[in-house]
Design an enzyme around this catalytic site. Structure first.
Site, PDB file in Angstrom:
ATOM      1  CB  CYS A 110      -0.944   0.006   1.192  1.00  0.00           C
ATOM      2  SG  CYS A 110      -1.942  -1.474   1.269  1.00  0.00           S
ATOM      3  CG  HIS A 244      -3.221   3.208   2.584  1.00  0.00           C
ATOM      4  ND1 HIS A 244      -3.833   2.928   1.383  1.00  0.00           N
ATOM      5  CD2 HIS A 244      -3.239   2.054   3.301  1.00  0.00           C
ATOM      6  CE1 HIS A 244      -4.202   1.658   1.372  1.00  0.00           C
ATOM      7  NE2 HIS A 244      -3.855   1.103   2.522  1.00  0.00           N
ATOM      8  CG  ASN A 274      -6.979  -0.906   1.548  1.00  0.00           C
ATOM      9  OD1 ASN A 274      -6.280  -0.417   0.661  1.00  0.00           O
ATOM     10  ND2 ASN A 274      -6.474  -1.449   2.647  1.00  0.00           N
TER      11      ASN A 274
HETATM   12  O1  UT7 Z   1      -3.883  -1.503   3.609  1.00  0.00           O
HETATM   13  C1  UT7 Z   1      -3.507  -2.079   4.826  1.00  0.00           C
HETATM   14  C2  UT7 Z   1      -4.337  -3.266   5.100  1.00  0.00           C
HETATM   15  N1  UT7 Z   1      -5.196  -3.388   6.174  1.00  0.00           N
HETATM   16  C3  UT7 Z   1      -5.582  -2.598   7.193  1.00  0.00           C
HETATM   17  O2  UT7 Z   1      -5.190  -1.499   7.352  1.00  0.00           O
HETATM   18  C4  UT7 Z   1      -6.542  -3.180   8.166  1.00  0.00           C
HETATM   19  C5  UT7 Z   1      -6.290  -2.757   9.587  1.00  0.00           C
HETATM   20  N2  UT7 Z   1      -7.289  -3.302  10.472  1.00  0.00           N
HETATM   21  C6  UT7 Z   1      -8.607  -2.991  10.444  1.00  0.00           C
HETATM   22  O3  UT7 Z   1      -9.013  -2.146   9.672  1.00  0.00           O
HETATM   23  C7  UT7 Z   1      -9.550  -3.666  11.412  1.00  0.00           C
HETATM   24  O4  UT7 Z   1      -8.792  -4.404  12.348  1.00  0.00           O
HETATM   25  C8  UT7 Z   1     -10.592  -4.589  10.720  1.00  0.00           C
HETATM   26  C9  UT7 Z   1     -11.581  -3.742   9.948  1.00  0.00           C
HETATM   27  C10 UT7 Z   1      -9.871  -5.531   9.782  1.00  0.00           C
HETATM   28  C11 UT7 Z   1     -11.366  -5.385  11.770  1.00  0.00           C
HETATM   29  O5  UT7 Z   1     -11.978  -4.508  12.705  1.00  0.00           O
HETATM   30  P1  UT7 Z   1     -11.934  -4.848  14.249  1.00  0.00           P
HETATM   31  O6  UT7 Z   1     -12.699  -3.804  14.938  1.00  0.00           O
HETATM   32  O7  UT7 Z   1     -10.479  -5.009  14.612  1.00  0.00           O
HETATM   33  O8  UT7 Z   1     -12.761  -6.201  14.327  1.00  0.00           O
HETATM   34  P2  UT7 Z   1     -12.272  -7.635  14.808  1.00  0.00           P
HETATM   35  O9  UT7 Z   1     -11.342  -8.242  13.815  1.00  0.00           O
HETATM   36  O10 UT7 Z   1     -11.807  -7.535  16.225  1.00  0.00           O
HETATM   37  O11 UT7 Z   1     -13.639  -8.459  14.783  1.00  0.00           O
HETATM   38  C12 UT7 Z   1     -14.699  -8.155  15.655  1.00  0.00           C
HETATM   39  C13 UT7 Z   1     -15.842  -9.109  15.405  1.00  0.00           C
HETATM   40  C14 UT7 Z   1     -15.411 -10.580  15.384  1.00  0.00           C
HETATM   41  O12 UT7 Z   1     -16.455 -11.330  15.996  1.00  0.00           O
HETATM   42  P3  UT7 Z   1     -16.322 -11.822  17.518  1.00  0.00           P
HETATM   43  O13 UT7 Z   1     -15.090 -12.694  17.532  1.00  0.00           O
HETATM   44  O14 UT7 Z   1     -16.179 -10.590  18.332  1.00  0.00           O
HETATM   45  O15 UT7 Z   1     -17.600 -12.558  17.727  1.00  0.00           O
HETATM   46  C15 UT7 Z   1     -15.347 -10.928  13.934  1.00  0.00           C
HETATM   47  O16 UT7 Z   1     -15.596 -12.293  13.680  1.00  0.00           O
HETATM   48  O17 UT7 Z   1     -16.406  -8.860  14.120  1.00  0.00           O
HETATM   49  C16 UT7 Z   1     -16.489 -10.091  13.380  1.00  0.00           C
HETATM   50  N3  UT7 Z   1     -16.327  -9.775  11.970  1.00  0.00           N
HETATM   51  C17 UT7 Z   1     -17.365  -9.461  11.167  1.00  0.00           C
HETATM   52  N4  UT7 Z   1     -18.687  -9.383  11.387  1.00  0.00           N
HETATM   53  C18 UT7 Z   1     -19.481  -9.016  10.352  1.00  0.00           C
HETATM   54  C19 UT7 Z   1     -15.174  -9.715  11.246  1.00  0.00           C
HETATM   55  N5  UT7 Z   1     -15.460  -9.381   9.985  1.00  0.00           N
HETATM   56  C20 UT7 Z   1     -16.800  -9.200   9.901  1.00  0.00           C
HETATM   57  C21 UT7 Z   1     -17.673  -8.840   8.855  1.00  0.00           C
HETATM   58  N6  UT7 Z   1     -18.989  -8.749   9.137  1.00  0.00           N
HETATM   59  N7  UT7 Z   1     -17.244  -8.545   7.615  1.00  0.00           N
END
Ligand code: UT7
Length: 317
Positions: A110, A244, A274
């Protein structure tokens, strides 16, 4: 020092995939995606190749810069993977526009656009180039696992381009890398080597989102402060920071930590998702096109991504 941005361009596929459409593919919903990321829709390729998008963005940037192909001294494309392993995307573009100059692809995930700008600056400073076409293009739709809801909802496809010409618009630059093979990985193919004994790597994108989130906020804040100090400027001198576009929460957290005003931050993540290294030049192009950014404005570009890589630069338009 180095260069001035002479023209920009952008391109994206036709198909708009909304969060509701994503919820028909994986178990997710508009509410989760919007509140956790700021993304409402993304463009996903159907019949477009990465070459198609890159050519459209490049032609637009060259038109806006009023630069003909025979005046280009170098073409740099940043991408995680072109349509082919070889020829490079940059060579495809060189051929298509009828340029005669050297052409090369680079991969800094990125952060690719900022790395490409730095290489362009080095070519200009060494006297080897006066006009360079940079195109950052990514087709994330072929790298993501469409059955993994934690990652597939985040990304989109697109291309952003800029023609840079010799000038004194680059006020400060910082590139960084912190090698890591765990937090954000896209596997490579092992081919069909009959002697291969290695464990196959996961082909699609895997990510430890929370850790990448922390790296994103801390590296962007560090890199932005670094370039400000290097250029002897403060945030009051900056018209806008173009970060970004990975997650609106990352952008908001970094903006708050840095003390930016709302008017100094812009985002297109709601419409694009993204698009990796294309995200900054796409937004830059949009802001120049719609008149938000004008000649003389001082802006900061800042990115982070797989590698891990990060970087920031200050540019006077
Ligand atoms: O270009 C560089 C690449 N990437 C990034 O910059 C990404 C950086 N990270 C992020 O943007 C965030 O960490 C994410 C958007 C990827 C995730 O957000 P989060 O607030 O850290 O969520 P999480 O991974 O802690 O997940 C929370 C919950 C989980 O459920 P439980 O375990 O709490 O029951 C996930 O299973 O949300 C669930 N979950 C979803 N639910 C509905 C994960 N993805 C989804 C989804 N829809 N698409």
């Amino acid at each position: 020092m180095s260069f001035t941005i002479a023209g920009t361009g952008k391109a994206h596929p036709k198909l708009v995939v909304t969060n509701d459409m994503m919820s028909e593919i994986v178990e997710t919903n508009d509410e989760w995606i919007s509140t956790r990321t700021g993304i409402k829709s993304r463009y996903i390729s159907t019949d477009e190749t990465l070459f198609d998008l890159t050519l459209a963005a490049s032609k637009q940037a060259m038109k806006n810069a009023d630069i003909a192909a025979d005046k280009l001294d170098f073409i740099i494309c940043s991408t995680m993977q072109g349509d082919y392993k070889t020829p490079s995307l940059a060579c495809q573009i060189q051929h298509a526009i009828g340029a005669k100059c050297p052409a090369v692809d680079i991969n800094a995930a990125c952060t690719g656009f900022i790395y490409a700008l730095d290489f362009a600056a080095a070519l200009m400073d060494s006297g080897r180039a006066e006009n360079i076409l940079i195109a950052s293009s990514e087709m994330m739709s072929k790298h993501i696992d469409w059955s993994d809801r934690a990652t597939c909802v985040l990304f989109g496809d697109g291309s952003g381009a800029a023609v840079v010409t010799k000038g004194d618009g680059l006020l400060a630059m910082r590139l960084a890398a912190k090698g890591d093979e765990k937090l954000l990985v896209i596997g490579g193919s092992h081919g069909n080597n009959p002697f291969d004994k290695k464990t196959p790597v996961h082909e699609y994108l895997t990510m430890e989102g929370g850790e990448v989130f922390k790296f994103a906020v801390s590296s962007m804040c560090y890199d932005v402060k670094y370039v400000l100090e290097k250029a002897n400027l403060t945030l009051d001198d900056i018209r806008m920071v173009i970060p970004h576009q990975a997650n609106m929460r990352i952008i908001t957290a970094a903006a708050k930590r840095l003390g930016l005003h709302d008017s100094q931050i812009m985002s297109g993540i709601d419409r694009y998702g993204n698009t990796s290294s294309a995200s900054i030049p796409i937004l830059l192009s949009e802001l120049i096109e719609n008149g938000t950014l004008k000649k003389g404005d001082i802006i900061i570009l800042t990115a982070f991504g797989g590698g891990l890589t990060s970087g920031a630069c200050i540019i006077k338009l």
